[in-house]
Design an enzyme around this catalytic site. Structure first.
Site, PDB file in Angstrom:
ATOM      1  N   GLY A  16      21.928  77.452 -13.199  1.00 60.67           N
ATOM      2  CA  GLY A  16      21.770  76.056 -12.778  1.00 60.67           C
ATOM      3  C   GLY A  16      21.899  75.081 -13.940  1.00 60.67           C
ATOM      4  CG  ASP A  36      13.008  75.711 -11.909  1.00 57.76           C
ATOM      5  OD1 ASP A  36      14.080  76.297 -12.164  1.00 57.76           O
ATOM      6  OD2 ASP A  36      11.937  76.315 -11.676  1.00 57.76           O
ATOM      7  CB  THR A 132      24.835  86.852  -7.331  1.00 52.50           C
ATOM      8  OG1 THR A 132      25.510  86.204  -8.407  1.00 52.50           O
ATOM      9  CG2 THR A 132      25.656  88.041  -6.849  1.00 52.50           C
ATOM     10  CG  PHE A 161      33.191  84.502 -11.351  1.00 50.29           C
ATOM     11  CD1 PHE A 161      33.088  85.824 -10.932  1.00 50.29           C
ATOM     12  CD2 PHE A 161      33.594  83.546 -10.429  1.00 50.29           C
ATOM     13  CE1 PHE A 161      33.391  86.194  -9.622  1.00 50.29           C
ATOM     14  CE2 PHE A 161      33.901  83.898  -9.111  1.00 50.29           C
ATOM     15  CZ  PHE A 161      33.804  85.229  -8.704  1.00 50.29           C
ATOM     16  CD  GLU A 164      22.475  85.363 -19.393  1.00 47.81           C
ATOM     17  OE1 GLU A 164      21.787  85.737 -20.353  1.00 47.81           O
ATOM     18  OE2 GLU A 164      22.132  85.480 -18.209  1.00 47.81           O
ATOM     19  CG  LEU A 227      33.814  92.362 -15.053  1.00 48.24           C
ATOM     20  CD1 LEU A 227      33.018  91.061 -15.009  1.00 48.24           C
ATOM     21  CD2 LEU A 227      34.845  92.303 -16.182  1.00 48.24           C
ATOM     22  CB  CYS A 276      24.797  89.874 -13.370  1.00 44.85           C
ATOM     23  SG  CYS A 276      24.295  88.152 -13.324  1.00 44.85           S
ATOM     24  CE  LYS A 279      20.847  89.538  -9.961  1.00 47.09           C
ATOM     25  NZ  LYS A 279      21.770  88.919  -9.004  1.00 47.09           N
ATOM     26  CG  PHE A 338      22.005  91.137 -21.885  1.00 47.27           C
ATOM     27  CD1 PHE A 338      21.481  89.861 -21.828  1.00 47.27           C
ATOM     28  CD2 PHE A 338      23.274  91.353 -21.371  1.00 47.27           C
ATOM     29  CE1 PHE A 338      22.207  88.810 -21.279  1.00 47.27           C
ATOM     30  CE2 PHE A 338      24.016  90.316 -20.817  1.00 47.27           C
ATOM     31  CZ  PHE A 338      23.482  89.037 -20.771  1.00 47.27           C
TER      32      PHE A 338
END
Ligand code: NAD
Ligand code: UDX
Length: 471
Positions: A16, A36, A132, A161, A164, A227, A276, A279, A338
């Site tokens: 967002g 939020d 998603t 898409f 990060e 991916l 992502c 999950k 990550f």
């Protein structure tokens, strides 16, 4: 003024915040309000110091628009009421309990947001599904929205898409923008056109594609599957390389030069992380199962299983390498995020690696240039069976890589931060226990050079160092 087009975005997170900052930057005639439920997050978005998330280029984008046509607020109802278009970018994590636990997406936040919209909205609105979600979510949401009977809604699917660490770049020049809507219906088509208009401010028209809602929802899950599948495939190959003397980086270069395959996303690693991949694949597994497609589900599932195996394989290389025991040994962990260029740790491979090493009663000293100390504690506490007091005896967090390396038996690279390539390894060798080990979970270091200095080096998918103990 109220004559300007008003966008509201519910959810001021990794998606967002940056997405709306770029819309505001590229569309000066549109007002964008990001809301939020978390006062802390909104305060951070409004602060002069650090924003709640770190992304290269994000601070500039926010500073240039904030207070002009970009606003962050906790007044959710006010923002919904005046909006013409509402993006929903709330989190949709994997369900922890109940039906589909461990696999299905938890749509609680999504539904709460939809019910809020239904309650507050008095004028027609276009709802844009940015989170998603499983296929058919838009349909369910439309039912919830229309149940109020007060006004008309259109629901579009517009998956994000961005990756990060490169969010601003990805948002400014996306490979494509995908918009799913009810193109068989006049109002549906008009809603799609409205969203196309917004992106057309900066995205070439041929890169904006429109589909039916279900194709759009499914494409997002499938893109992440493809991916992640590439990473799991090259990681499977990395095991084969270690057993055969081949070099995984040479293999991926050779394979990736085939234009049908392409060179991206073929970097072997300790394992993929991020909020992502796992999950969304588990979500795909659950969807397939619920449609009775057991074998298809199993096929998708292997991408996640292979990733778990890769993390475990890496940990067992460390334990065996250090003469089959790490109990009481000091190990420096370089990188906890990550991937590089983000402070995000969700599903980071580093969490599993640390948890496993702590299980073995190793002493860890962790360094990451961007991850907050409290985040590291929270992640390991959540992953580990041990309580905080026990963990505090085993874990230390350092503010420099040299601090972490001091007195350690091994350096373990979990994140590919650029700065790790420029470390003074002569100095590091001098402050470590001997023999000094390096386990490069990202293949970013100069292994030949390190071996010449005297390190015993393990790298993913590379010919094994003869001095490394293997089982
Ligand atoms: P996030 O957890 O960073 O942000 C979500 C925000 O929504 C939180 O700040 C939370 O407080 C807020 N929120 C939850 N319920 C709310 C409600 N009812 N009203 C108002 N605010 C509410 O999550 P994220 O990483 O931004 O992901 C959002 C969605 O985008 C997910 O569905 C994710 O799968 C998807 N996505 C994420 C990425 C990524 O790189 N992180 C990329 C593409 C898509
Ligand atoms: C991913 C998708 O790329 C993005 O399109 C989607 O919107 C969200 O999920 P993200 O998780 O932010 O983005 O990062 P990504 O660059 O995809 O990396 C995911 C993980 O895979 C990281 O842990 C990364 O280190 C790892 N990875 C990636 C590899 O191990 N090898 C590779 O070749 C590429």
């Amino acid at each position: 003024s109220t004559s300007r087009f008003q966008i509201c975005c519910i959810g001021a997170g990794y998606v967002g915040g940056p997405t709306m900052a770029i819309i505001a930057k590229k569309c000066p005639t549109i007002d964008v309000t990001v809301v939020d439920i978390s006062q802390r997050r909104i305060d951070a978005w409004n602060s002069e110091a650090d924003l709640p998330i770190y992304e290269p280029g994000l601070k500039e984008a926010v500073m240039n628009t904030r207070g002009k046509n970009l606003f962050f607020s906790t007044d959710i109802d006010g923002a919904i009421e005046k909006a013409h278009m509402i993006f929903v970018a709330v989190n949709t994590p994997t369900k922890k309990d109940g039906l589909g636990a461990g696999r299905a997406a938890d749509l609680t936040y999504w539904e709460l947001a939809a019910r809020r919209i239904a309650k507050v909205a008095k004028s027609p609105k276009i709802i844009v599904e940015k989170s998603t979600v499983p296929i058919k979510t838009a349909e369910a949401i439309l039912t919830v929205l229309n149940a109020s009977g007060k006004t008309r809604f259109q629901v579009l699917s517009n998956p994000e898409f961005l990756a990060e660490g490169t969010a601003v770049r990805d948002l400014e020049s996306p490979d494509r923008i995908l918009i799913g809507g009810n193109l068989k219906d006049e109002d549906g088509t008009a809603a799609v056109e409205k969203l196309v208009d917004i992106y057309s401010h900066w995205v070439p028209r041929e890169r904006i594609i429109t589909t039916n809602v279900w194709s759009s929802e499914l494409s997002k899950l499938v893109a992440n599957f493809f991916l992640a599948q590439r990473v799991s495939s090259i990681n499977a190959v990395s095991a084969l390389c270690e057993s055969s003397g081949a070099d995984v980086d040479e293999v991926s270069t050779a394979v990736g030069l085939d234009s049908r395959i392409g060179s991206k996303f073929l970097k072997a690693s300790v394992g993929f992380g991020g909020s992502c991949f796992q999950k969304d694949i588990l979500n795909l597994v659950y969807l397939s199962e619920s449609m009775g497609l057991k074998d298809i589900a199993e096929y998708f599932h292997w991408v996640v299983k292979m990733n778990d195996l890769q993390k475990e394989r890496f940990v067992s290389r460390i334990i065996h390498g250090l003469f089959n025991t790490v109990t009481g040994k000091r190990i420096a962990i370089l990188g906890f995020a990550f991937k590089k260029d983000t402070g995000d740790t969700r599903e980071s491979a580093a969490i599993s690696v640390c948890q496993r090493l702590v299980d073995e009663r190793a002493h860890l000293d962790i360094y990451d240039p961007k991850v907050e100390e409290s985040q590291i504690w929270q992640d390991i506490s959540t992953a580990s069976k041990m309580d905080r007091l026990e963990l505090e005896k085993l874990i230390h967090i350092s503010s420099s890589p040299y601090g972490a390396a001091q007195g350690s038996h091994a350096l373990v690279v979990c994140t590919e931060w650029d700065e790790f390539q420029d470390l003074d390894f002569e100095k590091i060798l001098s402050i470590m226990e001997k023999p000094a080990f390096i386990f490069d979970g990202r293949n970013i270091l100069n292994h030949e050079y390190l071996r010449k200095l005297g390190f015993v080096v393990y790298a993913i998918g590379k010919p094994l160092d003869p001095r490394l103990n293997v089982v």
